[in-house]
Write a protein that holds these residues in place. Structure first.
Motif, PDB file in Angstrom:
ATOM      1  N   UNK A   1      10.628  30.617  10.024  1.00  0.00           N
ATOM      2  CA  UNK A   1      12.038  30.707   9.648  1.00  0.00           C
ATOM      3  C   UNK A   1      12.149  30.651   8.130  1.00  0.00           C
ATOM      4  N   UNK A   2      12.860  31.626   7.569  1.00  0.00           N
ATOM      5  CA  UNK A   2      13.042  31.693   6.117  1.00  0.00           C
ATOM      6  C   UNK A   2      14.496  31.374   5.808  1.00  0.00           C
TER       7      UNK A   2
ATOM      8  N   UNK B   1      10.695  27.860   5.586  1.00  0.00           N
ATOM      9  CA  UNK B   1      10.407  28.092   4.179  1.00  0.00           C
ATOM     10  C   UNK B   1      11.698  28.452   3.463  1.00  0.00           C
ATOM     11  N   UNK B   2      11.999  27.731   2.382  1.00  0.00           N
ATOM     12  CA  UNK B   2      13.194  28.056   1.599  1.00  0.00           C
ATOM     13  C   UNK B   2      12.874  29.188   0.635  1.00  0.00           C
ATOM     14  N   UNK B   3      13.695  30.249   0.659  1.00  0.00           N
ATOM     15  CA  UNK B   3      13.502  31.374  -0.257  1.00  0.00           C
ATOM     16  C   UNK B   3      14.737  31.601  -1.135  1.00  0.00           C
ATOM     17  N   UNK B   4      15.671  30.655  -1.101  1.00  0.00           N
ATOM     18  CA  UNK B   4      16.925  30.839  -1.827  1.00  0.00           C
ATOM     19  C   UNK B   4      16.692  30.976  -3.329  1.00  0.00           C
TER      20      UNK B   4
ATOM     21  N   UNK C   1       9.661  41.202  11.539  1.00  0.00           N
ATOM     22  CA  UNK C   1      10.646  40.531  10.672  1.00  0.00           C
ATOM     23  C   UNK C   1      12.022  40.802  11.256  1.00  0.00           C
ATOM     24  N   UNK C   2      12.759  39.739  11.613  1.00  0.00           N
ATOM     25  CA  UNK C   2      14.091  39.879  12.205  1.00  0.00           C
ATOM     26  C   UNK C   2      15.115  39.310  11.241  1.00  0.00           C
TER      27      UNK C   2
ATOM     28  N   UNK D   1      11.895  35.104  10.931  1.00  0.00           N
ATOM     29  CA  UNK D   1      13.348  35.130  11.115  1.00  0.00           C
ATOM     30  C   UNK D   1      14.024  34.781   9.796  1.00  0.00           C
ATOM     31  N   UNK D   2      14.818  35.703   9.289  1.00  0.00           N
ATOM     32  CA  UNK D   2      15.620  35.436   8.100  1.00  0.00           C
ATOM     33  C   UNK D   2      16.950  34.860   8.559  1.00  0.00           C
TER      34      UNK D   2
END
Length: 714
Positions: free
Chosen positions: A376-377, A397-400, A419-420, A346-347
């Motif tokens: 959760x991203x 997971x932080x992807x910023x 992937x949502x 989940x983005x």
């Protein structure tokens, strides 16, 4: 163009007659600040302030460092401790005003600025800041007047020329702005800020050919300034920010988009025409153009479904361009899988938004964790633990801080089946990740397209109301998935603030018919507002209840209302409120008005949750039909009309017969026990059934296929 951002006061050295130790500490702080060591500088200034608590120099220096360390409230509190001393001279009063504005205390800030001018009528910093404040509030005549005064006081000041140019453009006096910039370039030849603004002014005047020529003629320094300006004044473009081309139509469109956020629709026709030119495929055959902003703002414009589809296709093409560092293609193999769970990525769109995080937490709590595992991203830099904690034990997971390529490599390490993407319409939307593929099945939650072109997303999530004909364009579009009731997931994680508010608390007239439109400004388009003004004329005892928009947005709406002959008292703007406060306010309304072109959705769901009935008009696009889908799922199909005339007639009839409104409210309250919208557990089961079907086809090596999801009840 220029935003009224508060700025810290300059740091001054100690006066010559101050004690030696104090002067040494102040000098040490100034040196540390000059070397970029803000913490060391703050320690030195605080030590100096300990020796002389009432010394304005030390207090101002400490406040400046607190500003720079993003602690404006602490800075303002510090300055208030020496308020009398600061108010004795115009510089001090101006510093107080800047601090007040940084804390959002605009009336107090204006009072301080005006006090500074009583001490010195020609005090340029106070005039400049008052001009910026007027611009923020959409009072362009005042802003231009203040900037003109500053320029007459300091004609050699480059910033004075720039501020006046920005205010003239903000007022859409483009001819005057161009004449002014021509004079400025005569005084400051090749000045990068001024040369860049001349190119922008030409674009805003819709002189696209001349603007493109001016853009091409910019020197490297001016081009860098332009990119800095286009990315909101940030020092550098973030690694995953949308690419912005220095194109005249792009410049014009971005400024018009910003205006839409302030309910300024004066450029709507030219904006629509400019977007159509950008969307036309013959302008960039096979190259594509990143039009993701147009995909959002276009929902509130009179663009056809075909035009929006072309914009999506152009964006996918642009995002598919070869990478500087090519990656292996996505294989989809799951040889490392050690369980039979279906893994959902989940983005999220924010983990600093209390409402969004609470809603996601509520949704995840309803899922069957014996069958599904969630990853959760987070696009939020350093997500606050207090907000991320409720999502545990799900992996967050932080992807910023990742580029799209880095994020793709990280996400591919997880054994995702689906992937949502929840980010569309937010600054965190990163379709470049989906374009490079991170899961066998990719789904954009709410694409807003009735026909989503096949690209990075395999399925288009919808329902039987939005897509009553079950049309599917195999090979051309993403496969259509129709949920049985609504594709809007009404997940609530917040409860209303207590105690309950009264109309008097909310600034609403006690006996008025309150037509509630607590919606984001982008959802209001000129046609919708025109319709609402006609309703107020037909219902003179009614008021239109709107959120606490910015002063500029309120001024724009008030201007349009006045032009329509609507009394000023009939527009009521709510005070600032949190998400919980807004929920508590909803029951004070009599009827919620769903915008015509871009439905309210979350605000509409909030209203229904709190027992406030609503009216929606089902248009031809997904964005204009989702409101009808939500209302039908809430048990109020009679509140969904098919055309604008019926929308107006229904609202007027209900407004003139309060007993009908009371009956609707009663029906809504009774429906909450059985209506599908309020049964989150059942809606989650339907979503799980859809995921299971999609993942099953992918595991079997079969392509996406359109399908209907059967209804579910707990």
């Amino acid at each position: 163009m220029t935003s009224p951002e508060p700025c810290a006061a300059p740091i001054a050295d100690a006066a010559p007659d101050e004690p030696g130790e104090f002067s040494a500490l102040m000098a040490s702080g100034v040196a540390a600040h000059g070397a970029g060591d803000r913490v060391k500088a703050l320690v030195a200034f605080e030590s100096a302030r300990t020796l002389a608590p009432d010394n304005a120099h030390a207090v101002s220096a400490c406040a400046t460092l607190l500003f720079e360390l993003s602690r404006p409230s602490a800075a303002f509190k510090l300055l208030l401790g020496v308020e009398k001393l600061l108010l004795a001279d115009p510089d001090g009063a101006t510093n107080l005003a800047i601090a007040a504005s940084a804390c959002g205390q605009w009336p107090l800030a204006r009072a301080y600025f005006e006090h500074a001018l009583t001490l010195d009528a020609d005090h340029a910093p106070a005039l400049t800041q008052l001009g910026l404040m007027a611009a923020r509030e959409g009072r362009w005549a005042d802003a231009i007047g203040h900037a003109t005064g500053c320029l007459s006081l300091a004609p050699a000041n480059q910033d004075a020329w720039i501020y006046l140019a920005d205010f003239l453009m903000g007022a859409q006096r483009h001819t005057d702005a161009l004449a002014h910039l021509h004079k400025a370039l005569h005084h400051f030849p090749e000045h990068p800020q001024i040369a860049m603004r001349r190119a922008v002014a030409l674009a805003l005047a819709a002189d696209f050919e001349a603007a493109d020529q001016a853009l091409a003629a910019l020197n490297p320094e001016a081009t860098t300034v332009l990119q800095h300006f286009l990315h909101g004044g940030t020092a550098a473009q973030s690694a995953h920010a949308p690419a912005i081309e220095p194109d005249a139509r792009v410049l014009f469109s971005r400024q018009a988009f910003d205006a839409m956020e302030e309910c300024d629709w004066r450029d709507q026709e030219r904006l629509t025409a400019a977007l159509r030119e950008q969307i036309a495929t013959e302008r960039f055959p096979g190259q594509g153009r990143d039009l993701r902003l147009a995909l959002l703002f276009g929902l509130a414009l009179p663009l056809s479904e075909d035009e929006m589809t072309q914009a999506v296709q152009a964006t996918w093409t642009a995002l598919a361009r070869p990478l500087e560092k090519p990656q292996p293609p996505f294989s989809g193999k799951r040889s490392l899988r050690r369980d039979e769970h279906i893994h959902i990525g989940i983005s999220a769109h924010s983990l600093r938004d209390l409402t969004a995080t609470a809603a996601l937490t509520a949704q995840l709590a309803c899922h069957d964790h014996a069958r599904f595992v969630f990853h959760v991203y987070s696009p939020t830099p350093q997500p606050q633990e207090v907000l991320a904690e409720p999502l545990l034990p799900h992996q967050v997971v932080e992807i910023a801080h990742f580029t799209d390529e880095e994020a793709v490599r990280r996400i591919r390490l997880d054994p995702l089946d689906l992937w949502m993407d929840l980010g569309f319409g937010t600054p965190s939307w990163r379709p470049g990740i989906a374009q490079r593929r991170v899961a066998p099945v990719q789904l954009q939650q709410l694409s807003w397209q009735r026909r989503l072109p096949r690209g990075p997303y395999d399925y288009n999530l919808s329902d039987t109301f939005i897509h009553p004909d079950a049309e599917d364009f195999v090979g051309q579009c993403a496969a259509q998935v129709r949920l049985p009731h609504t594709c809007w997931l009404a997940a609530y994680g917040q409860t209303p603030a207590a105690p309950a508010l009264t109309r008097k608390d909310a600034g609403l007239p006690a006996g008025a018919l309150v037509l509630c439109a607590l919606v984001p400004p982008l959802r209001i388009d000129p046609q919708t507002f025109k319709t609402w003004m006609a309703l107020l004329l037909a219902l003179p005892d009614a008021v239109l209840w709107l959120p606490a928009y910015t002063p500029a947005a309120q001024a724009n709406l008030a201007r349009v209302a006045q032009g329509a002959g609507v009394a000023a008292r009939q527009l009521v703007f709510a005070g600032g409120a949190t998400g919980c406060d807004t929920l508590a306010l909803m029951p004070l309304g009599d009827l919620f008005l769903d915008p015509l072109r871009f439905n309210a959705n979350q605000s509409l769901t909030d209203a229904l949750q709190m027992g406030l009935p609503a009216i929606s008009c089902a248009g031809n696009s997904m964005a204009s039909r989702l409101g009808g889908s939500i209302l039908r799922a809430a048990g109020l199909p009679q509140c969904v009309v098919q055309d604008h005339a019926s929308y107006s007639a229904t609202v007027v009839a209900l407004g003139r017969d309060r007993s009908q409104l009371a009956d609707l409210r009663r029906r809504l309250q009774e429906a909450k026990a059985t209506a599908p919208l309020f049964d989150l557990q059942a809606r989650v089961k339907e979503l799980e059934a859809a995921w299971t079907f999609m993942a099953g086809r992918a595991r079997a090596g079969r392509p996406p296929e359109a399908f209907d999801v059967p209804g579910s009840r707990r």
